[in-house]
Design a protein around this motif. Structure first.
Motif, mmCIF file in Angstrom:
data_model
loop_
_atom_site.group_PDB
_atom_site.id
_atom_site.type_symbol
_atom_site.label_atom_id
_atom_site.label_comp_id
_atom_site.label_asym_id
_atom_site.label_seq_id
_atom_site.Cartn_x
_atom_site.Cartn_y
_atom_site.Cartn_z
ATOM 1 N N ASP A 113 -9.385 3.062 -8.875
ATOM 2 C CA ASP A 113 -9.505 2.668 -7.480
ATOM 3 C C ASP A 113 -8.704 1.385 -7.250
ATOM 4 O OD1 ASP A 113 -10.503 3.016 -4.913
ATOM 5 O OD2 ASP A 113 -12.309 1.837 -5.286
ATOM 6 N N THR B 215 -7.091 -1.777 -6.006
ATOM 7 C CA THR B 215 -7.480 -2.562 -4.838
ATOM 8 C C THR B 215 -6.706 -3.876 -4.810
ATOM 9 O OG1 THR B 215 -9.727 -1.633 -4.973
ATOM 10 C CG2 THR B 215 -9.431 -3.649 -3.670
ATOM 11 N N LEU C 83 -6.552 1.008 -2.173
ATOM 12 C CA LEU C 83 -5.465 1.863 -1.727
ATOM 13 C C LEU C 83 -6.014 3.249 -1.401
ATOM 14 C CD1 LEU C 83 -2.594 0.984 -4.250
ATOM 15 C CD2 LEU C 83 -3.235 -0.150 -2.103
ATOM 16 N N ASN D 176 1.057 2.756 -5.187
ATOM 17 C CA ASN D 176 -0.191 3.482 -5.425
ATOM 18 C C ASN D 176 -0.064 4.403 -6.649
ATOM 19 O OD1 ASN D 176 -2.690 4.738 -5.134
ATOM 20 N ND2 ASN D 176 -2.439 5.136 -2.959
ATOM 21 N N THR E 160 3.154 4.493 -1.219
ATOM 22 C CA THR E 160 2.910 5.568 -2.180
ATOM 23 C C THR E 160 3.460 5.206 -3.548
ATOM 24 O OG1 THR E 160 2.955 7.237 -0.437
ATOM 25 C CG2 THR E 160 3.337 8.002 -2.680
ATOM 26 N N ARG F 57 0.814 -1.213 0.000
ATOM 27 C CA ARG F 57 0.000 0.000 0.000
ATOM 28 C C ARG F 57 0.853 1.271 0.000
ATOM 29 N NH1 ARG F 57 -5.253 -1.015 0.940
ATOM 30 N NH2 ARG F 57 -5.811 -3.171 1.438
ATOM 31 N N ARG G 79 -2.056 3.962 -10.310
ATOM 32 C CA ARG G 79 -2.939 5.023 -10.816
ATOM 33 C C ARG G 79 -2.434 5.574 -12.146
ATOM 34 N NH1 ARG G 79 -6.743 6.301 -6.962
ATOM 35 N NH2 ARG G 79 -6.242 5.539 -4.861
ATOM 36 N N LEU H 109 -4.230 9.279 -3.148
ATOM 37 C CA LEU H 109 -2.928 9.936 -3.047
ATOM 38 C C LEU H 109 -3.111 11.356 -2.538
ATOM 39 C CD1 LEU H 109 -1.233 8.776 -6.353
ATOM 40 C CD2 LEU H 109 -0.536 8.163 -4.035
ATOM 41 N N TYR I 255 -3.690 -6.740 -8.050
ATOM 42 C CA TYR I 255 -4.619 -5.630 -7.870
ATOM 43 C C TYR I 255 -5.695 -5.688 -8.954
ATOM 44 C CZ TYR I 255 -0.804 -3.697 -5.046
ATOM 45 O OH TYR I 255 0.180 -3.520 -4.109
#
Length: 310
Positions: free
Chosen positions: A149, A151, A302, A139, A136, A134, A143, A305, A278
């Motif tokens: 989203d 997950t 997650l 994440n 940064t 999880r 993205r 941000l 994910y």
């Protein structure tokens, strides 16, 4: 007939303004090949922390619970312990770990050298592995690929033990983790150096373009149903696969429809790795997937941000 994806995510031709976003060139390569190798993605302290935590988890594991993981005999070896493992941190042995000459399953060597893997909710239940899963950096990367989203739904620590580390046959992750639209994406982090000798990954470039060939389904009560398969994999030409010999800390990003495998580890060196899969939380999770969470333990996306002030 292979099931082809319709619409994966929103347009990600340009990376979002996020930490650790993939570059346009990296995105192009990933979408062209179906996999991407990112060196030094996990720092040396992160690698060391995951290796140390794995040792602690193995030390606390009671080996009287026997569940064997196999990709060559999946239907027979899949049991209730496995089917419920998406809600726990569970442990699975190598097929060659036991001496059964006496009629009982007796480990040939220490439990720490006998396990195939542990999983499948480490990203939620263990602080060390949750911190990386999880982070940064993960994440932002997810993205930047267009996930609205992101997950995490499945995580595992893979031991690939010296001499007995089992073969993982050519497969697609979306066979097991299916969503509508298909959004499964895996990260595979080398925690030790990976070579052809100790069972590195092999990936088939552009194989993701052919869609999902096979589905593993569970019919019946979640965690207790019967396994069945729908469709079949073609006979893949192994000479077309690319070996991914990488250093510890390297991350391999895998499209859910990419075909990949690893050969048995017949060397004296282990090949530890940590893997997380994910999906986009905006997609529909198939109720026939083997991995089903209980109502009290739903998937958690997650965190958003943080916004950067200009």
């Amino acid at each position: 007939m292979a099931e082809t994806e319709t619409s994966r995510w929103h347009d990600a031709s340009s990376p979002v303004d996020a930490p650790y976003a993939l570059t346009p060139e990296q995105l192009t390569q990933f979408h062209a090949d179906g996999f991407l190798v990112l060196e030094n993605f996990a720092s040396a302290p992160e690698v060391a922390a995951m290796l140390a935590r794995a040792d602690e988890l193995v030390e606390s594991f009671d080996p009287s619970t026997v569940s064997i993981f196999s990709t060559t005999n999946q239907k027979e070896k899949t049991d209730e312990y496995f089917l419920d493992s998406g809600n726990h941190v569970s442990f699975f042995f190598e097929e060659k770990a036991f001496d059964e000459s006496s009629g009982a399953k007796v480990l040939k060597q220490a439990k720490g050298l006998s396990l195939n893997k542990m999983g499948h909710a480490m990203h939620d239940l263990d602080p060390t592995f949750a911190a990386f899963s999880r982070s940064t950096k993960v994440n932002g990367m997810m993205r930047s690929m267009g996930m609205t989203d992101p997950t995490p739904v499945q995580s595992m620590y893979i031991f690939k033990q010296p001499s007995i580390g089992g073969e993982v046959v050519p497969h697609q992750d979306s066979t097991f983790l299916h969503s509508t639209p298909m959004t499964c994406t895996g990260i595979w982090v080398a925690l030790e150096n990976c070579t052809k000798d100790n069972g590195c990954l092999w990936a088939l470039p552009k194989s993701h373009l052919g869609g999902v060939h096979k589905r593993m389904l569970v019919v019946g009560e979640p965690g207790k149903g019967a396994i069945s398969f729908e469709g079949a994999y073609p006979d893949f030409d192994l000479t077309q696969f690319v070996p991914l010999e990488v250093k510890a800390g390297t991350m391999v990003l895998l499209h859910g429809e990419n075909v990949h495998y690893s050969a048995p580890n017949t060397s004296p060196a282990s090949r530890h790795a940590y893997s997380v899969h994910y999906v986009d939380g905006t997609a529909s999770w198939d109720h026939r997937n083997w991995l089903q969470r209980t109502h009290a333990f739903p998937f958690q996306p997650l965190a958003p941000l943080p916004t950067v002030a200009c």
